[in-house]
Design a protein around this motif. Structure first.
Motif, PDB file in Angstrom:
ATOM      1  N   PHE A 175       1.068  -1.348   0.352  1.00  0.00           N
ATOM      2  CA  PHE A 175      -0.272  -0.152  -0.163  1.00  0.00           C
ATOM      3  C   PHE A 175       0.852   1.423  -0.359  1.00  0.00           C
ATOM      4  CE2 PHE A 175      -2.249   3.773   2.584  1.00  0.00           C
ATOM      5  CZ  PHE A 175      -3.113   3.408   1.985  1.00  0.00           C
ATOM      6  N   LEU A 176       1.487   1.307   0.926  1.00  0.00           N
ATOM      7  CA  LEU A 176       3.082   2.241   1.089  1.00  0.00           C
ATOM      8  C   LEU A 176       3.175   3.133  -0.272  1.00  0.00           C
ATOM      9  CD1 LEU A 176       3.260   4.833   2.972  1.00  0.00           C
ATOM     10  CD2 LEU A 176       5.962   3.040   3.638  1.00  0.00           C
ATOM     11  N   GLN A 177       3.869   1.552  -1.169  1.00  0.00           N
ATOM     12  CA  GLN A 177       4.626   2.339  -1.970  1.00  0.00           C
ATOM     13  C   GLN A 177       3.421   2.401  -3.650  1.00  0.00           C
ATOM     14  OE1 GLN A 177       7.678   1.504  -3.404  1.00  0.00           O
ATOM     15  NE2 GLN A 177       7.278   2.413  -4.654  1.00  0.00           N
ATOM     16  N   LEU A 178       2.050   1.715  -3.615  1.00  0.00           N
ATOM     17  CA  LEU A 178       0.974   2.251  -4.525  1.00  0.00           C
ATOM     18  C   LEU A 178       1.128   3.630  -3.852  1.00  0.00           C
ATOM     19  CD1 LEU A 178      -0.876   1.806  -5.874  1.00  0.00           C
ATOM     20  CD2 LEU A 178      -2.413   0.848  -4.669  1.00  0.00           C
ATOM     21  N   LEU A 179       0.869   4.349  -3.262  1.00  0.00           N
ATOM     22  CA  LEU A 179       0.468   5.752  -2.316  1.00  0.00           C
ATOM     23  C   LEU A 179       1.639   6.313  -2.643  1.00  0.00           C
ATOM     24  CD1 LEU A 179      -1.027   7.853  -0.748  1.00  0.00           C
ATOM     25  CD2 LEU A 179       0.060   7.524   1.199  1.00  0.00           C
ATOM     26  N   LYS A 180       2.645   5.701  -2.689  1.00  0.00           N
ATOM     27  CA  LYS A 180       4.076   7.001  -3.573  1.00  0.00           C
ATOM     28  C   LYS A 180       3.966   7.438  -5.059  1.00  0.00           C
ATOM     29  CE  LYS A 180       7.909   5.711   0.497  1.00  0.00           C
ATOM     30  NZ  LYS A 180       8.410   5.233   0.620  1.00  0.00           N
ATOM     31  N   SER A 181       3.730   6.488  -5.629  1.00  0.00           N
ATOM     32  CA  SER A 181       3.291   6.105  -6.754  1.00  0.00           C
ATOM     33  C   SER A 181       2.380   7.018  -7.356  1.00  0.00           C
ATOM     34  CB  SER A 181       3.417   4.538  -7.492  1.00  0.00           C
ATOM     35  OG  SER A 181       2.142   4.086  -7.109  1.00  0.00           O
ATOM     36  N   GLN A 182       1.117   7.516  -6.428  1.00  0.00           N
ATOM     37  CA  GLN A 182       0.848   8.341  -6.836  1.00  0.00           C
ATOM     38  C   GLN A 182       0.322   9.737  -7.548  1.00  0.00           C
ATOM     39  OE1 GLN A 182      -2.161   6.820  -7.549  1.00  0.00           O
ATOM     40  NE2 GLN A 182      -1.417   5.684  -6.935  1.00  0.00           N
ATOM     41  N   PHE A 183       0.331  10.311  -8.396  1.00  0.00           N
ATOM     42  CA  PHE A 183       0.386  11.216  -9.036  1.00  0.00           C
ATOM     43  C   PHE A 183       0.117  12.629  -8.286  1.00  0.00           C
ATOM     44  CE2 PHE A 183      -0.621  15.362 -12.055  1.00  0.00           C
ATOM     45  CZ  PHE A 183       0.517  15.107 -12.374  1.00  0.00           C
ATOM     46  N   LEU A 184      -1.069  12.598  -6.718  1.00  0.00           N
ATOM     47  CA  LEU A 184      -1.075  13.316  -6.587  1.00  0.00           C
ATOM     48  C   LEU A 184      -0.230  13.266  -5.462  1.00  0.00           C
ATOM     49  CD1 LEU A 184      -3.485  15.282  -5.550  1.00  0.00           C
ATOM     50  CD2 LEU A 184      -4.254  12.996  -4.661  1.00  0.00           C
ATOM     51  N   CYS A 185       0.484  12.425  -5.001  1.00  0.00           N
ATOM     52  CA  CYS A 185       1.208  12.483  -3.420  1.00  0.00           C
ATOM     53  C   CYS A 185       2.665  13.977  -4.823  1.00  0.00           C
ATOM     54  CB  CYS A 185       2.345  11.535  -3.613  1.00  0.00           C
ATOM     55  SG  CYS A 185       0.937  10.362  -2.351  1.00  0.00           S
ATOM     56  N   HIS A 186       3.094  13.029  -5.697  1.00  0.00           N
ATOM     57  CA  HIS A 186       3.828  13.632  -6.295  1.00  0.00           C
ATOM     58  C   HIS A 186       3.512  15.430  -6.393  1.00  0.00           C
ATOM     59  CE1 HIS A 186       4.771  10.168  -8.824  1.00  0.00           C
ATOM     60  NE2 HIS A 186       4.774   9.743  -7.762  1.00  0.00           N
ATOM     61  N   LEU A 187       1.874  16.013  -6.628  1.00  0.00           N
ATOM     62  CA  LEU A 187       2.059  16.703  -6.961  1.00  0.00           C
ATOM     63  C   LEU A 187       2.051  17.990  -5.536  1.00  0.00           C
ATOM     64  CD1 LEU A 187       0.817  18.545  -9.409  1.00  0.00           C
ATOM     65  CD2 LEU A 187      -1.552  17.792  -7.770  1.00  0.00           C
TER      66      LEU A 187
END
Length: 360
Positions: free
Chosen positions: A3-15
């Motif tokens: 889950f944590l890795q999936l979260l880190k890959s989200q564009f919203l997190c990058h934004l």
């Protein structure tokens, strides 16, 4: 994928990461501008303030590498030299082979407490770029125009001003001048052949004039040259996008401390010395390619928490009012606002390039 890795890959997190970096960077640039009157009263106080303000910017990028992606950095060095790192001024000679090698250099600085005061040799145009460029301007970074006759004087004068710098600093130098690519390497080796110089396999031909001027200008100020050779395990070619996606890399850095007095003062002899240094760096890379490690003992400088604390501080400071604003807009009941908010959140769940929704 966890889950944590999936979260880190989200564009919203990058934004969010980019938003915090850009807005905090501009705020810090404004604070740096406010230190101009301090320079008139106390130059050393202004320098110390700007060191800490600069740390607030550069440490966010280091936090992305160390804490967000979890990239490991292993240091190979002489145990006798290790206690001196961070306690003296030094010229750090780095190889320029990877997209994130500058970040690894900054991480090296961070581990030994000199990130805020670290210096580089940068193109003059970067001085006009907000955030990083303006930060460097107030840090008294050396800017050059790539015109040797002008740069020789500029570099010398800029480095001479650092003689009374109030805190220890490292001057990070890429003697190759540009990042290694097969095409550039081919051209560089043609030049080496025409000049009768030994060919290199893993590096470009070093540019000796800038190195000589740097060494001469910092004699009596810097104590040593740190010859630093970087590589990544499993033949990885790390990228900034990979870091944003939370991909973990493992960097290996081999550092040799060379006292500055061992480097010749004569320009021609210094050039020969640097060419020999790069031949040695090439042999270290060859050793790494064959064995998967650099020679010598491994030291483990611990991660410092300050880069993470700094990023969390700016995130809380900037995301809290943004969250309140979004809450108020959504609670207003405006159909347009609600649709726009849903669209932004949906975009955050999509791949930034393909637009395909990632599986939960």
């Amino acid at each position: 994928m966890g889950f944590l890795q999936l979260l880190k890959s989200q564009f919203l997190c990058h934004l969010i990461i980019c938003y915090v970096f850009l807005v905090s960077g501009l705020i810090i640039n404004l604070l740096q501008l406010c230190t101009l009157p301090v320079w008139l009263v106390s130059k050393q106080l202004a320098r110390r303030i700007n060191i800490r303000l600069a740390y607030c910017i550069s440490s966010q990028m280091v936090a992305t590498l160390e804490w967000w992606s979890g990239t490991e950095c292993t240091l190979y060095t002489d145990p006798k030299s290790y206690p001196l790192y961070g306690k003296e001024n030094a010229i750090v000679v780095l190889n320029h082979s990877f997209e994130i090698d500058f970040l690894c250099g900054w991480t090296f600085c961070e581990r030994f407490g000199v990130l805020g005061s670290s210096k580089v040799l940068a193109k003059k145009q970067l001085a006009y770029v907000p955030i990083i460029g303006w930060m460097w301007y107030f840090l008294e970074i050396v800017f050059c125009k790539r015109k040797w006759e002008e740069d020789r004087r500029t570099v010398n004068e800029s480095l001479q001003k650092l003689r009374d710098y109030p805190e220890n600093f490292w001057f990070l130098l890429y003697c190759e001048g540009t990042r290694f690519t097969p095409k550039k390497h081919q051209v560089s080796m043609q030049v080496a052949e025409s000049k009768g110089l030994p060919k290199l396999k893993y590096h470009l031909l070093p540019r000796t004039k800038g190195f000589w001027v740097t060494v001469q200008s910092l004699r009596g100020t810097a104590a040593a040259v740190y010859d630093s050779t970087l590589n990544f395990r499993n033949n990885e070619m790390p990228t900034l996008l990979g870091l944003l996606n939370g991909k973990k890399y493992h960097a290996d850095l081999y550092v040799r401390r060379i006292p500055l007095e061992l480097i010749p003062e004569d320009e021609k002899e210094c050039a020969e010395w640097l060419h020999k240094l790069y031949q040695e760096k090439d042999s270290f890379q060859e050793h790494y390619a064959k064995t998967g490690r650099f020679p010598g003992p491994i030291m483990s400088p611990p991660r410092r928490p300050w880069s993470l604390i700094n990023w969390l501080f700016w995130s809380c400071l900037l995301l809290y009012p943004l969250g309140l604003l979004l809450t108020q807009l959504i609670s207003s009941g405006s159909v347009f606002t609600i649709v726009a908010s849903v669209a932004v959140c949906s975009a955050g769940l999509c791949h930034p390039f393909t637009g395909k929704v990632k599986p939960p």
